[in-house]
Design an enzyme around this catalytic site. Sequence first.
Site, PDB file in Angstrom:
ATOM      1  N   CYS A   1      43.732  14.970  19.705  1.00  0.00           N
ATOM      2  CA  CYS A   1      42.905  15.165  20.889  1.00  0.00           C
ATOM      3  C   CYS A   1      42.731  13.856  21.657  1.00  0.00           C
ATOM      4  O   CYS A   1      42.850  13.817  22.884  1.00  0.00           O
ATOM      5  CB  CYS A   1      41.542  15.734  20.499  1.00  0.00           C
ATOM      6  SG  CYS A   1      40.554  16.308  21.898  1.00  0.00           S
ATOM      7  N   CYS A   2      42.460  12.769  20.943  1.00  0.00           N
ATOM      8  CA  CYS A   2      42.305  11.464  21.579  1.00  0.00           C
ATOM      9  C   CYS A   2      43.611  11.030  22.248  1.00  0.00           C
ATOM     10  O   CYS A   2      43.594  10.425  23.318  1.00  0.00           O
ATOM     11  CB  CYS A   2      41.866  10.413  20.557  1.00  0.00           C
ATOM     12  SG  CYS A   2      40.144  10.553  20.044  1.00  0.00           S
TER      13      CYS A   2
ATOM     14  N   CYS B   1      33.173  11.142  24.662  1.00  0.00           N
ATOM     15  CA  CYS B   1      33.179  12.559  24.997  1.00  0.00           C
ATOM     16  C   CYS B   1      31.921  13.228  24.436  1.00  0.00           C
ATOM     17  O   CYS B   1      31.448  12.881  23.351  1.00  0.00           O
ATOM     18  CB  CYS B   1      34.421  13.233  24.429  1.00  0.00           C
ATOM     19  SG  CYS B   1      35.969  12.700  25.216  1.00  0.00           S
TER      20      CYS B   1
ATOM     21  N   CYS C   1      31.811  14.614  20.807  1.00  0.00           N
ATOM     22  CA  CYS C   1      32.093  13.618  19.769  1.00  0.00           C
ATOM     23  C   CYS C   1      31.101  12.456  19.774  1.00  0.00           C
ATOM     24  O   CYS C   1      31.345  11.422  19.153  1.00  0.00           O
ATOM     25  CB  CYS C   1      33.513  13.077  19.929  1.00  0.00           C
ATOM     26  SG  CYS C   1      34.795  14.345  19.779  1.00  0.00           S
TER      27      CYS C   1
ATOM     28  N   CYS D   1      39.590   5.609  18.742  1.00  0.00           N
ATOM     29  CA  CYS D   1      40.417   6.668  19.316  1.00  0.00           C
ATOM     30  C   CYS D   1      41.886   6.273  19.347  1.00  0.00           C
ATOM     31  O   CYS D   1      42.739   7.093  19.663  1.00  0.00           O
ATOM     32  CB  CYS D   1      39.939   6.992  20.730  1.00  0.00           C
ATOM     33  SG  CYS D   1      40.053   5.600  21.868  1.00  0.00           S
TER      34      CYS D   1
END
Length: 236
Positions: A119-120, A202, A205, A230
């Site tokens: 995702c990162c 985010c 997170c 990240c």
Amino acid sequence: MVDEKLASELNAKFEGKSPQEILKYFLEIFRGKIALSSSLSFEDQAITDMMLKIDKSARIFTLDTGRLFPETYSLIDRTNMKYGINIEIFFPDYNLVQQMVQEEGINLFYNSLESRHRCCHVRKLEPLARAFKGLDVWVCGLRRGQSVTRTNMNTVEWDAKNGLMKLNPIIGWSEDDVKNYINYNGVPYNKLHDKGFPSIGCQPCTRAVKQGEDIRAGRWWWENPEHRECGLHLKN
């Protein structure tokens, strides 16, 4: 030529110098080839103020992952209005986001470290690579006191993965140094900082930290501390 040897020489040259001295030199020498990659943190907002006082045309960009807090979007607008600028915004590739979500779900980052890294990568690293095109130097607001993953970082580093220098002008500053600069200079900051969020990323997170916790304890809090990056600032 920008390379690891030059980065090492510049790191030695600016040991003990003020952030303003460091930024002035790099903004002049690397004009048109340098930019602040801003996460809109306390640190990056302080550097934004410093850079624009030195060079009003200094380039500043940020990444919109699509999962940011409303307060973060508000800060972008307030910063643009205060300084009369337009922070460049880079978005993730929607094709990559769609594929990732279809395969692993909308909140895949909770499933495993590998899924969170994916995702990162999609939301941060891929757009960052696009933002880096044409640059020789990227400016960051990293500080050694932020986390265990940053204690050995220097003012000037060679980022072999991206093929450019990384400049950390406030690497030796304390949290109080940053806040004092923000307050004294009237620099806009994220209102979540006043609600127990020292480090903001985010929305899914990031959480507020508890009394006595590390300042980055609210980032990916379900993971071990040594994993809480990240991928933007990991040593090669």
